[in-house]
Design a protein around this motif. Structure first.
Motif, PDB file in Angstrom:
ATOM      1  N   GLU A   1       0.835  -1.192   0.000  1.00  0.00           N
ATOM      2  CA  GLU A   1       0.000   0.000   0.000  1.00  0.00           C
ATOM      3  C   GLU A   1       0.875   1.251   0.000  1.00  0.00           C
ATOM      4  O   GLU A   1       1.913   1.298   0.653  1.00  0.00           O
TER       5      GLU A   1
ATOM      6  N   ASP B   1     -12.581   8.883  -4.301  1.00  0.00           N
ATOM      7  CA  ASP B   1     -11.455   8.745  -3.382  1.00  0.00           C
ATOM      8  C   ASP B   1     -10.946   7.298  -3.319  1.00  0.00           C
ATOM      9  O   ASP B   1     -10.921   6.687  -2.246  1.00  0.00           O
TER      10      ASP B   1
ATOM     11  N   MET C   1      -8.536   3.920  -3.376  1.00  0.00           N
ATOM     12  CA  MET C   1      -7.245   3.657  -2.737  1.00  0.00           C
ATOM     13  C   MET C   1      -6.189   3.333  -3.799  1.00  0.00           C
ATOM     14  O   MET C   1      -4.997   3.444  -3.558  1.00  0.00           O
TER      15      MET C   1
ATOM     16  N   GLU D   1       2.197  13.642  -6.231  1.00  0.00           N
ATOM     17  CA  GLU D   1       1.459  14.321  -5.163  1.00  0.00           C
ATOM     18  C   GLU D   1       0.374  13.389  -4.594  1.00  0.00           C
ATOM     19  O   GLU D   1       0.216  13.269  -3.383  1.00  0.00           O
TER      20      GLU D   1
ATOM     21  N   GLU E   1      -0.099  11.532  -0.881  1.00  0.00           N
ATOM     22  CA  GLU E   1      -1.305  11.572  -0.060  1.00  0.00           C
ATOM     23  C   GLU E   1      -1.807  10.178   0.289  1.00  0.00           C
ATOM     24  O   GLU E   1      -2.851  10.023   0.922  1.00  0.00           O
ATOM     25  N   GLY E   2      -1.093   9.160  -0.155  1.00  0.00           N
ATOM     26  CA  GLY E   2      -1.416   7.807   0.271  1.00  0.00           C
ATOM     27  C   GLY E   2      -2.010   6.899  -0.786  1.00  0.00           C
ATOM     28  O   GLY E   2      -2.313   5.743  -0.528  1.00  0.00           O
TER      29      GLY E   2
ATOM     30  N   MET F   1      -2.875   7.399   6.370  1.00  0.00           N
ATOM     31  CA  MET F   1      -3.284   7.827   5.034  1.00  0.00           C
ATOM     32  C   MET F   1      -4.347   8.907   5.143  1.00  0.00           C
ATOM     33  O   MET F   1      -5.281   8.813   5.918  1.00  0.00           O
ATOM     34  N   GLU F   2      -4.197   9.919   4.344  1.00  0.00           N
ATOM     35  CA  GLU F   2      -5.136  11.013   4.360  1.00  0.00           C
ATOM     36  C   GLU F   2      -6.427  10.592   3.672  1.00  0.00           C
ATOM     37  O   GLU F   2      -6.400   9.935   2.644  1.00  0.00           O
TER      38      GLU F   2
ATOM     39  N   ARG G   1      -9.315  12.731   2.720  1.00  0.00           N
ATOM     40  CA  ARG G   1      -9.710  13.648   1.654  1.00  0.00           C
ATOM     41  C   ARG G   1      -8.553  14.582   1.354  1.00  0.00           C
ATOM     42  O   ARG G   1      -7.774  14.916   2.220  1.00  0.00           O
TER      43      ARG G   1
END
Ligand SMILES: Nc1ncnc2c1ncn2[C@@H]1O[C@H](COP(=O)(O)OP(=O)(O)OP(=O)(O)O)[C@@H](O)[C@H]1O
Ligand SMILES: [Mg+2]
Lengths: 249, 225
Positions: free
Chosen positions: A35, A161, A163, A188, A192-193, B1-2, B4
């Motif tokens: 992840e 949103d 993953m 970017e 942010e994951g 993890m962010e 939004r």
């Protein structure tokens, strides 16, 4: 919650019948991706990059082998379940953008949620603003440049949103300057994951990923520089050196 | 993890409100945009349907006019009237034949339009599916476009028929050389019948295009275009 890697591709094969001959698009593909990774998938044309992304994104199902995403086996889902999986978990970015020509930029971003009870309209607006397309929200794709279209497509991929973001030759149809911007945007998002997988022929794009795998004849090529899973991690200082080695090897 | 994205440029509340007011996007918008973008096809199909329902209304009103005419008639029929009774029987058969023909042609128009839709927009429909819209929902969108064409055509054709019938009745078109008048009379039940026939045609006509849609793969998304 779940053990094991975020994405686990386990001895996946996929054959396509082309008249008399069959093509082994994937041939015992094994892959593990953690992840938050940003992986570039490279390899010659016809090596199975697109097929691999389709399998991971639940667009296609393997002939044999399994694919787990976050512990969920997606290779055995039916078409309806796969559509649900794609909607909630995957953001697709295509080489040819695949925007709906009759809809404005903003409407295109909202397409994935158009049947929702309470569609996140405001989020669509915000995403386009973030993509620097504040003044282009009411434009149809035909009035946008290639780079702008791809940014609309990225906003669309982000509306739920997800993953996981899968991009197949995302810079294949835009000039190198714009490609650089798109890749910065990907970085970017990764920061942010978001877990990002990019299939690309472009070494500059691949060089900016965190890691890279090489695919040939439907499986991952493993070389000296590769970890157990066949992944090359491109740490910032060694990036250039390793890239050379991988490209040669 | 962010969860939004937070790195959004801040915008004023006023701006956001005005942006929101303009955004009303759902399946209805999608369908209307589609019908408008393919307007040459829309107009072609819609006018064919309109012509067919106009014809249908016309023949139904001829039949009705005849029935009314005979209801008024009391007493022993003259030779002339006997002849008319025969014509009435023939007329009724014609009405059934024409209705069946209208329906068959409507099925053809709907099927034709639908097949062009799913083939021409294969990639777009595959894109919708790839980004997570389920097959039944994509089918709903296609059926929605076809419904607008179908019911739009029926509406126009029926209204046109209703407008023409009083005129035709007054002109009293003469079918026979001896100048026997031909009555027209519009019965409101014709509207219901048009809608029923149209719906039947729609269901039959859309089944093939929707079948083609179910047989196509979301992987079509990868074909360039
Ligand atoms: N739908 C299909 N029908 C038949 N053969 C297919 C299909 N999709 C892929 N293939 C074949 O499978 C092999 C792998 O294709 P794939 O598209 O995954 O390669 P790729 O690495 O993405 O290539 P490229 O870099 O050119 O995009 C190729 O030989 C291709 O011809
Ligand atoms: Mg490819």
């Amino acid at each position: 919650m779940d053990d094991g890697p975020f994405i686990k591709v386990d001895s996946v094969t996929k054959r396509y019948n082309m008249g008399h001959s069959t093509v082994n698009a994937l041939n015992g593909m094994d892959l593990e991706i953690e992840e938050g990774e940003m992986v570039a998938i490279m390899g010659p044309s016809g090596s199975g990059k697109t097929t691999l992304l389709n399998m991971i994104g639940g667009l296609d199902s393997p002939d044999s082998g399994t694919i787990h995403i976050k512990g969920m086996e997606i290779s055995s889902l039916n078409e309806g379940q796969r559509a649900q999986f794609r909607k909630n978990n995957v953001g697709f970015i295509f080489q040819f953008f695949n925007l709906i020509p009759s809809l404005t930029a903003l409407e295109n971003v909202l397409v994935p949620v158009m049947f929702d009870k309470d569609p996140p309209f405001e989020r669509g607006v915000q995403l386009l603003e973030r993509m620097g397309l504040k003044d282009r929200m009411g434009h149809i794709p035909g009035k946008l440049s290639g780079g702008e279209r791809q940014r609309v497509a990225i906003a669309r991929a982000l509306i739920n949103d997800p993953m996981l973001i899968l991009a197949d030759e995302p810079t294949g149809n835009i000039d190198s300057e714009t490609a650089r911007e798109i890749v910065s945007l990907f970085k970017e998002l990764n920061d942010e994951g978001k877990t990002m997988l990019l299939a690309t022929h472009d070494r500059i794009v691949a060089g900016r990923a965190r890691s890279m795998i090489k695919v040939r004849d439907g499986h991952v090529v493993k070389g000296k520089a590769h970890s157990r899973s066949g992944m090359v991690h491109l740490s910032d200082e060694e990036k250039v050196k390793k890239k050379k080695r991988v490209v040669k090897g | 993890m962010e969860k939004r994205s937070t790195s959004l440029r801040s915008i004023s509340r006023k701006e956001r409100a005005s942006a929101n007011r303009n955004v009303r996007f759902g399946p209805i918008t999608y369908i209307s945009r589609d019908v408008w973008r393919n307007r040459s096809r829309t107009i072609m199909s819609l006018s064919s349907i309109a012509a067919l329902s106009f014809l249908f209304v016309l023949f139904m009103s001829m039949d009705q006019g005849f029935s009314d005419f005979f209801e008024d008639d009391i007493g022993v029929p003259s030779d002339e009237q006997k002849e008319l009774y025969e014509v009435k029987g023939v007329m009724e058969n014609w009405v059934y034949l024409i209705s069946a023909l209208c329906m068959a042609l409507m099925v053809l128009v709907v099927a034709n339009t639908g097949i062009i839709t799913v083939l021409e927009r294969k990639q777009e429909l595959a894109t919708l599916r790839a980004i997570g819209i389920s097959l039944p929902k994509v089918a709903t969108l296609v059926a929605g476009s076809l419904s607008i064409i179908l019911y739009g055509g029926i509406l126009i054709g029926t209204l046109l028929g209703m407008a023409c019938i009083p005129i035709l009745d007054r002109v009293n078109v003469s079918l026979f050389s001896d100048g026997i008048g031909f009555p027209f009379s519009f019965d409101p039940s014709t509207i219901v019948l048009s809608l029923l026939i149209g719906t039947g045609a729609g269901l039959l006509g859309s089944s093939l295009p929707l079948f083609i849609l179910t047989q196509s793969s979301p992987l079509e998304v990868l074909r360039d275009g």
